[in-house]
Motif scaffolding. Structure first.
Motif: not given
Length: 67
Positions: A67, A3, A5-6, A10, A54, A1
Motif C-alpha cells: 500500500c 502520508w 499515499s497511505k 486506506l 494497493c 512514510m
C-alpha cells in the motif's frame, strides 16, 4: 512514510470493504460521519471510487499487497 499515499490506500480499502458489505450499517455510519466532518477523508472518498488501494508485489517468493 508517505502520508498522502497511505491515506488514499486506506480510504480505497475502506471503499472496497463498504462495497463488499453493503448491509453493514455501522460501516456506512462511519463513512457518513467521516464524510460529514469534511477534510481529507471527504475529499478522498469520491476519488478512490475506482482506484485500487494497493498493488501486488512479490518478496522472497511470497505474493503480498503493498500500500
Amino acid at each position: 512514510m508517505n502520508w498522502p499515499s497511505k491515506a488514499r490506500a486506506l480510504v480505497g480499502s475502506l471503499r472496497l470493504t463498504a462495497a463488499r458489505f453493503p448491509d453493514d450499517a455501522a460501516l456506512h455510519a462511519l463513512v457518513g460521519e467521516l464524510s460529514a466532518k469534511g477534510g481529507e477523508f471527504a475529499s478522498m472518498w469520491p476519488i478512490t471510487a475506482s482506484s485500487p488501494p494497493c498493488s501486488p508485489r512479490t518478496t522472497c517468493g511470497i505474493r503480498s499487497w503493498a500500500c
